[in-house]
Design an enzyme around this catalytic site. Structure first.
Site, PDB file in Angstrom:
ATOM      1  N   GLY A  68      77.659  97.274 -23.278  1.00 29.99           N
ATOM      2  CA  GLY A  68      78.273  96.867 -22.461  1.00 29.99           C
ATOM      3  C   GLY A  68      79.781  96.265 -22.108  1.00 29.99           C
ATOM      4  O   GLY A  68      80.388  96.632 -23.330  1.00 29.99           O
TER       5      GLY A  68
ATOM      6  N   HIS B 267     103.306  59.182  -8.207  1.00 25.19           N
ATOM      7  CA  HIS B 267     103.072  57.997  -7.062  1.00 25.19           C
ATOM      8  C   HIS B 267     104.070  59.425  -6.924  1.00 25.19           C
ATOM      9  O   HIS B 267     105.079  59.702  -7.028  1.00 25.19           O
ATOM     10  CB  HIS B 267     103.525  56.938  -6.515  1.00 25.19           C
ATOM     11  CG  HIS B 267     103.481  56.945  -5.550  1.00 25.19           C
ATOM     12  ND1 HIS B 267     102.241  56.682  -5.390  1.00 25.19           N
ATOM     13  CD2 HIS B 267     104.495  56.595  -4.033  1.00 25.19           C
ATOM     14  CE1 HIS B 267     102.321  56.590  -3.380  1.00 25.19           C
ATOM     15  NE2 HIS B 267     103.406  56.059  -3.180  1.00 25.19           N
TER      16      HIS B 267
ATOM     17  N   PHE C  75      83.141  94.502 -22.923  1.00 22.08           N
ATOM     18  CA  PHE C  75      83.747  93.684 -24.376  1.00 22.08           C
ATOM     19  C   PHE C  75      84.600  92.350 -22.332  1.00 22.08           C
ATOM     20  O   PHE C  75      85.285  93.001 -21.760  1.00 22.08           O
ATOM     21  CB  PHE C  75      85.287  93.959 -24.939  1.00 22.08           C
ATOM     22  CG  PHE C  75      84.724  94.239 -26.119  1.00 22.08           C
ATOM     23  CD1 PHE C  75      85.230  94.004 -26.979  1.00 22.08           C
ATOM     24  CD2 PHE C  75      83.797  95.374 -26.261  1.00 22.08           C
ATOM     25  CE1 PHE C  75      84.756  94.281 -29.037  1.00 22.08           C
ATOM     26  CE2 PHE C  75      83.382  96.215 -27.873  1.00 22.08           C
ATOM     27  CZ  PHE C  75      84.084  95.291 -29.057  1.00 22.08           C
ATOM     28  N   GLY C  76      84.333  91.680 -23.400  1.00 22.27           N
ATOM     29  CA  GLY C  76      84.805  90.568 -22.618  1.00 22.27           C
ATOM     30  C   GLY C  76      83.816  89.255 -21.976  1.00 22.27           C
ATOM     31  O   GLY C  76      83.505  88.479 -21.291  1.00 22.27           O
ATOM     32  N   GLY C  77      82.578  90.317 -21.962  1.00 18.09           N
ATOM     33  CA  GLY C  77      80.656  89.286 -21.721  1.00 18.09           C
ATOM     34  C   GLY C  77      81.176  89.041 -20.749  1.00 18.09           C
ATOM     35  O   GLY C  77      81.574  89.658 -19.235  1.00 18.09           O
ATOM     36  N   THR C  78      79.982  88.573 -19.762  1.00 19.59           N
ATOM     37  CA  THR C  78      79.891  88.184 -18.298  1.00 19.59           C
ATOM     38  C   THR C  78      80.587  87.106 -17.527  1.00 19.59           C
ATOM     39  O   THR C  78      81.797  87.916 -16.538  1.00 19.59           O
ATOM     40  CB  THR C  78      78.999  86.871 -18.442  1.00 19.59           C
ATOM     41  OG1 THR C  78      77.428  87.096 -19.031  1.00 19.59           O
ATOM     42  CG2 THR C  78      78.702  86.420 -16.899  1.00 19.59           C
ATOM     43  N   CYS C  79      81.781  86.389 -18.141  1.00 20.70           N
ATOM     44  CA  CYS C  79      82.961  85.844 -17.835  1.00 20.70           C
ATOM     45  C   CYS C  79      83.423  86.821 -17.283  1.00 20.70           C
ATOM     46  O   CYS C  79      84.259  86.321 -15.817  1.00 20.70           O
ATOM     47  CB  CYS C  79      83.578  84.775 -19.218  1.00 20.70           C
ATOM     48  SG  CYS C  79      84.615  83.861 -18.259  1.00 20.70           S
TER      49      CYS C  79
END
Length: 451
Positions: free
Chosen positions: A33, A437, A35-39
């Site tokens: 697939g 705050h 590079f970098g995969g699913t993410c």
């Protein structure tokens, strides 16, 4: 037969294993697939880029509550899509070129084990002293009659559609349904979510799940405790026959999104032929150091755990890289503090025990709930639905769980993750820290002080 010091299966988080320290090794990376995969390619990164665009559309339409009257002229789906993937898609070729230029052999054909530590890639077999299996997971497609005969999308494909659909049916009520249902709804798609359970996001704390379900039902049609009994083509789209509390009905939509969970890719790898032990869900069994049942073979990420979270895989990759290079000093990773977020609207973030888990396990706890509306910044937001919920041990005063639903939830929870990781008490986090705050972080401070 080529032999390597290290073979990495999967170029998602597996690609992160390579560093200056591994430069002395003969390394191969195997991934058919991108590079970098699913993410990177079809998961967290592109989906969040879509969510940001959705937030702008929704924020514009709802500005009247703050006295800002504006309208959205149109949503240019192709422009949004092309902005997202125009940035992402070129990264694959540059990553492959970079690895090859630095002496790493990259195989772009599928790999399958034929024996322990023997992998067939195309027509070639390769071996290695060490393997790291990081091949991830893929969408699970339920066995619904007729589904295989109609076109449908999963999270892998839906973000690359050519046209924005007028209507969408979503099977499933988890994080994919929550995030992408929100995105398409914000862009103008009529969304119907079909969920088997009594609420959406069932894995979240019950209070968070109930609140999100109420809010989602205000913008989508949400069918709860409803199952899809069959799917058929209908007028260029799909027709779902569903069965729920009101009986049987037909849901028609132009597009179908299947978001029924994910399954590990161990079957595509012939993991058992490689001697790897699997659990009942098909994940590779590892110890706390990510060693598998085969000496010299490690596993990490979605293929080895049930978290399905990129940040967990990143943490695991750091541990595995150290262990590969320093076998005399093996590190482990505790998963006791495993946070997650759902980038829908409202945003959700969670870490540790939910209240229903604490009850089931018989864990003693104190509860603190603080609404955003009780803070100055909550007033500025005109927020009426968001809250922080804490579970605290009455014995040692440490945080057992934290759950936030509302704007910036994934950011607000970070200080609580740190407190849990370091074993700090609620008293230390509340009283020994000064909160700005009127920042939104005051809602966390107030929840802590309430305990």
């Amino acid at each position: 037969m080529a032999h390597y010091d290290l073979v990495i299966l999967g170029a998602g988080s597996g690609n992160m294993l390579l560093s200056e320290e591994t430069a002395r090794l003969k390394v191969a990376v195997v991934d058919p697939g991108r590079f970098g995969g699913t993410c990177l390619n079809r998961g967290c990164i592109p989906s969040k880029m879509f969510v940001v665009a959705a937030d702008v559309a929704v924020g514009t339409r709802t500005g009247a509550r703050l006295g800002v009257h504006a309208t959205v002229d149109r949503v240019d789906w192709k422009a949004i899509r092309d902005r997202v993937f125009g940035r992402i898609d070129p990264l694959h070729d540059s990553a492959v070129d970079y690895r090859r230029a630095n002496g790493v052999n990259v195989y772009t054909e599928p790999g399958r084990f034929t024996a322990p530590k023997v992998l067939r890639v195309g027509a070639e077999e390769i071996t290695a002293d060490m393997f790291v299996v990081a091949v991830g997971a893929r969408p699970r497609v339920p066995d619904v009659p007729g589904l295989d005969a109609v076109p449908y999308h999963t999270s892998d494909t839906v973000m690359r559609m050519d046209e924005l659909p007028a209507s969408m049916a979503v099977i499933g009520g988890g994080f994919v349904a929550a995030e992408l249902g929100y995105v398409f709804g914000a862009f103008g798609t009529d969304v119907t979510i079909v969920q088997r359970g009594p609420r959406l996001l069932m894995a979240e704390d019950e209070a968070v799940s109930e609140r999100f379900t109420e809010l989602a039902a205000q913008r989508h049609r949400v069918l709860l405790e409803t199952t899809v009994t069959s799917v058929a083509a209908h007028g260029g789209g799909v027709a779902l026959t569903v069965s729920g509390p009101a009986g049987e009905e037909v849901v028609e939509a132009e597009t179908l999104l299947v978001s029924a969970g994910r399954r590990p890719n161990t079957d595509l790898l012939d993991a058992t032929a490689g001697g790897l032990a699997l659990d009942e869900h098909g994940h590779i069994v590892t110890d706390d150091a990510y060693r598998t049942s085969v000496p010299g073979v490690w596993a990490l990420g979605d293929v080895a755990n049930h978290f399905q979270l990129k940040h967990m895989a990143n943490a695991e990759a750091r541990v595995v890289r150290h262990n590969l290079l320093h076998p005399e000093d093996v590190r482990t990773l505790s998963n006791k503090v495993a946070p997650h977020a759902v980038f829908t609207s409202p945003q959700i973030a969670s870490v540790g025990l939910t209240e229903q888990e604490a009850r089931r396990l018989g864990v003693a706890y104190l509860v603190s709930v603080r609404d955003y509306a009780q803070t100055a910044y909550g007033w500025a937001l005109e927020d009426t639905t968001s809250f922080v919920k804490l579970l605290v041990s009455p014995a040692d005063r440490t945080i057992l769980g934290a759950h936030i639903i509302g704007p910036q939830a994934a950011t607000l929870i970070q200080q609580l993750i740190q407190a849990m990781s370091l074993g700090l008490t609620v008293d230390q986090v509340a009283r020994d820290t000064i909160y700005i705050h009127p920042a939104l972080t005051e809602v966390v401070e107030q929840a802590l002080l309430e305990v």
